[in-house]
Design a protein around this motif. Structure first.
Motif, PDB file in Angstrom:
ATOM      1  N   VAL A   1      -7.723  26.534 -46.560  1.00 15.17           N
ATOM      2  CA  VAL A   1      -6.567  26.673 -47.448  1.00 15.17           C
ATOM      3  C   VAL A   1      -6.737  25.663 -48.581  1.00 15.17           C
ATOM      4  N   LEU A   2      -6.749  26.181 -49.787  1.00 14.11           N
ATOM      5  CA  LEU A   2      -6.961  25.341 -50.964  1.00 14.11           C
ATOM      6  C   LEU A   2      -5.621  25.204 -51.679  1.00 14.11           C
ATOM      7  N   VAL A   3      -5.161  23.959 -51.875  1.00 10.84           N
ATOM      8  CA  VAL A   3      -3.853  23.735 -52.491  1.00 10.84           C
ATOM      9  C   VAL A   3      -4.021  22.901 -53.750  1.00 10.84           C
ATOM     10  N   ASP A   4      -3.319  23.291 -54.804  1.00 13.06           N
ATOM     11  CA  ASP A   4      -3.328  22.475 -56.022  1.00 13.06           C
ATOM     12  C   ASP A   4      -1.970  22.617 -56.684  1.00 13.06           C
ATOM     13  N   ILE A   5      -1.662  21.653 -57.538  1.00 12.09           N
ATOM     14  CA  ILE A   5      -0.386  21.681 -58.252  1.00 12.09           C
ATOM     15  C   ILE A   5      -0.442  22.664 -59.430  1.00 12.09           C
ATOM     16  N   VAL A   6      -1.644  22.941 -59.925  1.00 13.54           N
ATOM     17  CA  VAL A   6      -1.786  23.827 -61.081  1.00 13.54           C
ATOM     18  C   VAL A   6      -1.733  25.289 -60.623  1.00 13.54           C
ATOM     19  N   GLU A   7      -0.812  26.034 -61.191  1.00 13.24           N
ATOM     20  CA  GLU A   7      -0.643  27.426 -60.761  1.00 13.24           C
ATOM     21  C   GLU A   7      -1.862  28.263 -61.111  1.00 13.24           C
ATOM     22  N   GLY A   8      -2.312  29.053 -60.161  1.00 17.85           N
ATOM     23  CA  GLY A   8      -3.410  29.986 -60.414  1.00 17.85           C
ATOM     24  C   GLY A   8      -4.771  29.444 -60.021  1.00 17.85           C
ATOM     25  N   VAL A   9      -4.977  28.149 -60.184  1.00 10.83           N
ATOM     26  CA  VAL A   9      -6.325  27.601 -59.936  1.00 10.83           C
ATOM     27  C   VAL A   9      -6.744  27.735 -58.459  1.00 10.83           C
ATOM     28  N   PRO A  10      -5.925  27.279 -57.512  1.00 15.60           N
ATOM     29  CA  PRO A  10      -6.379  27.430 -56.114  1.00 15.60           C
ATOM     30  C   PRO A  10      -6.484  28.901 -55.722  1.00 15.60           C
ATOM     31  N   GLN A  11      -5.567  29.730 -56.231  1.00 15.60           N
ATOM     32  CA  GLN A  11      -5.618  31.162 -55.900  1.00 15.60           C
ATOM     33  C   GLN A  11      -6.893  31.787 -56.466  1.00 15.60           C
ATOM     34  N   GLY A  12      -7.208  31.444 -57.715  1.00 17.54           N
ATOM     35  CA  GLY A  12      -8.393  32.008 -58.370  1.00 17.54           C
ATOM     36  C   GLY A  12      -9.671  31.586 -57.666  1.00 17.54           C
ATOM     37  N   LYS A  13      -9.757  30.283 -57.337  1.00 19.31           N
ATOM     38  CA  LYS A  13     -10.979  29.797 -56.669  1.00 19.31           C
ATOM     39  C   LYS A  13     -11.110  30.408 -55.278  1.00 19.31           C
ATOM     40  N   ALA A  14      -9.968  30.566 -54.590  1.00 21.28           N
ATOM     41  CA  ALA A  14     -10.005  31.148 -53.240  1.00 21.28           C
ATOM     42  C   ALA A  14     -10.493  32.592 -53.284  1.00 21.28           C
ATOM     43  N   LEU A  15     -10.004  33.352 -54.268  1.00 16.44           N
ATOM     44  CA  LEU A  15     -10.445  34.745 -54.410  1.00 16.44           C
ATOM     45  C   LEU A  15     -11.943  34.820 -54.678  1.00 16.44           C
ATOM     46  N   ASP A  16     -12.371  33.971 -55.587  1.00 12.35           N
ATOM     47  CA  ASP A  16     -13.786  33.929 -55.958  1.00 12.35           C
ATOM     48  C   ASP A  16     -14.637  33.620 -54.722  1.00 12.35           C
ATOM     49  N   LEU A  17     -14.188  32.633 -53.917  1.00 13.12           N
ATOM     50  CA  LEU A  17     -14.930  32.264 -52.706  1.00 13.12           C
ATOM     51  C   LEU A  17     -14.925  33.407 -51.688  1.00 13.12           C
ATOM     52  N   ALA A  18     -13.778  34.092 -51.563  1.00 16.18           N
ATOM     53  CA  ALA A  18     -13.703  35.215 -50.607  1.00 16.18           C
ATOM     54  C   ALA A  18     -14.678  36.310 -51.021  1.00 16.18           C
ATOM     55  N   GLN A  19     -14.826  36.492 -52.319  1.00 17.42           N
ATOM     56  CA  GLN A  19     -15.704  37.561 -52.802  1.00 17.42           C
ATOM     57  C   GLN A  19     -17.188  37.191 -52.710  1.00 17.42           C
ATOM     58  N   ALA A  20     -17.480  35.914 -52.507  1.00 17.77           N
ATOM     59  CA  ALA A  20     -18.879  35.512 -52.279  1.00 17.77           C
ATOM     60  C   ALA A  20     -19.283  35.788 -50.830  1.00 17.77           C
ATOM     61  N   GLY A  21     -18.278  35.923 -49.945  1.00 16.31           N
ATOM     62  CA  GLY A  21     -18.545  36.127 -48.517  1.00 16.31           C
ATOM     63  C   GLY A  21     -19.471  37.287 -48.207  1.00 16.31           C
ATOM     64  N   PRO A  22     -19.202  38.481 -48.768  1.00 13.02           N
ATOM     65  CA  PRO A  22     -20.079  39.619 -48.467  1.00 13.02           C
ATOM     66  C   PRO A  22     -21.523  39.383 -48.908  1.00 13.02           C
ATOM     67  N   VAL A  23     -21.705  38.651 -49.981  1.00 11.94           N
ATOM     68  CA  VAL A  23     -23.074  38.409 -50.465  1.00 11.94           C
ATOM     69  C   VAL A  23     -23.782  37.404 -49.561  1.00 11.94           C
ATOM     70  N   LEU A  24     -23.052  36.341 -49.214  1.00 13.03           N
ATOM     71  CA  LEU A  24     -23.686  35.267 -48.443  1.00 13.03           C
ATOM     72  C   LEU A  24     -23.546  35.469 -46.937  1.00 13.03           C
TER      73      LEU A  24
END
Ligand code: APR
Length: 313
Positions: free
Chosen positions: A31-54
């Motif tokens: 779980v990635l938490v940050d005070i800046v809206e969108g940043v943790p959500q965006g990075k989490a999505l990006d990381l989830a989408q790397a899962g199938p490749v890696l």
């Protein structure tokens, strides 16, 4: 499949890279938490989408609040601000202490059994703040500094001697950076003390470069500070804890009598297992090393007294 949950607070360079390393390990949900809206959500999505490749199935979610963090086994805290031009050390201390105070209140309430690993600087003081605010036993509130400082020294030694980093062991104690205390008798290459491999002036040069290791990278990057080695170091601590490896690694923790130090957070070798720091290992130090460790601890004590006055205001 349910995996142990790890919360990473601060989705910046160190936090984002730590989340990536943890997800790629395929052993934990993050779980990635940050005070800046969108940043943790965006990075989490990006990381989830790397899962199938890696080929990893770790769940990664991003959030601006703490609901998702409940029941974390480990919480890594990287949230803070860097020192800006014109900002005094005390100002930075006050800002980061308030951030850490707020974050620890949130995570401790939802994950009462977690091990907290602090990354935010000034490190030793932030461990002190986190322990006071959480009320957790001292072994469950640690700081990541010694693993990083030791890794930097190991990298420089390996490059100097043209040997594998796997054969270089280093133990750096004390505060992070300026007041670090390398214990050279226990720094070895293939079991042989470093002093038998290198003349004193080369040794001193490598230690100086390690001490300034963070600043060297800041000067090169111009914006921001190191994050590949810091994130790797924090993940090594997480692995030792969650896999109950009983690794002996230098970590910032509270000493209560060990090394002759009372009620102060400083970097010392600890045995890391499922309970966090399960034991502080006491090395036999030379007079100079002991004095340097005392001085390091004294500097932390003074900063802690300053920060406590600030937080009372
Ligand atoms: N709650 C949650 N996140 C916060 C808060 C807060 N109250 N305040 C700041 N943050 C976030 C920032 O929005 C930023 O995304 O913390 C993150 C810090 O990331 P970076 O600025 O990229 O810093 P980083 O290089 O990751 O270093 C993290 O480690 O080296 C230490 O003290 C240094 O503060 C630094 C920390």
């Amino acid at each position: 499949m349910r995996r142990p949950k790890i919360t990473v607070v601060g989705a910046g360079n160190v936090g984002g890279t730590a989340a990536q390393r943890l997800a790629e390990g395929n052993c934990y949900d993050v779980v990635l938490v940050d005070i800046v809206e969108g940043v943790p959500q965006g990075k989490a999505l990006d990381l989830a989408q790397a899962g199938p490749v890696l080929g990893y199935d770790s769940q990664v979610v991003g959030a601006n609040d703490y609901a998702e963090t409940a029941g974390s086994a480990v919480v890594i805290i990287t949230s803070g601000v860097p020192r800006k031009p014109g900002m005094s050390r005390d100002e930075l201390l006050a800002i980061n202490a308030r951030i850490v105070q707020g974050v620890v209140r949130e995570v401790a309430a939802r994950s009462p059994d977690a091990v907290l690993i602090m990354v935010t600087n000034p490190l030793d003081v932030m461990v002190h703040v986190a322990q006071k605010v959480s009320g957790f036993p001292k072994g469950r509130v640690l700081g990541m500094a010694g693993v990083l400082d030791s890794a930097r020294l190991r990298a420089f030694i390996a490059a100097e001697l043209q040997v594998s980093v796997a054969d270089v062991h280093a133990m750096v104690l004390g505060g992070h950076g300026d007041s670090m205390v390398p214990v050279l008798r226990y720094t070895t290459v293939a079991g042989r003390p470093l002093g038998e491999w290198l003349p004193k002036e080369r040794l001193d040069a490598l230690i100086r470069r390690t001490r300034d290791g963070g600043a060297e990278i800041v000067n090169l990057l111009k914006t921001g500070s190191a994050y590949y080695a810091p994130s790797a170091s924090v993940v090594e601590m997480v692995e030792a804890i969650l896999k109950d490896q009983k690794r002996i690694l230098p970590c910032a923790t509270r000493c209560d009598g060990e090394y002759g130090l009372k009620d102060v957070v400083v970097g010392v070798p600890v045995k890391l297992g499922s309970g966090g720091a399960e034991q502080i290992i006491e090395y036999d130090l030379t007079k100079e090393e002991r004095t340097a460790l005392m001085q390091s601890a004294q500097a932390v004590k003074e900063l802690c007294a300053t920060v406590e006055r600030m937080l009372e205001r």
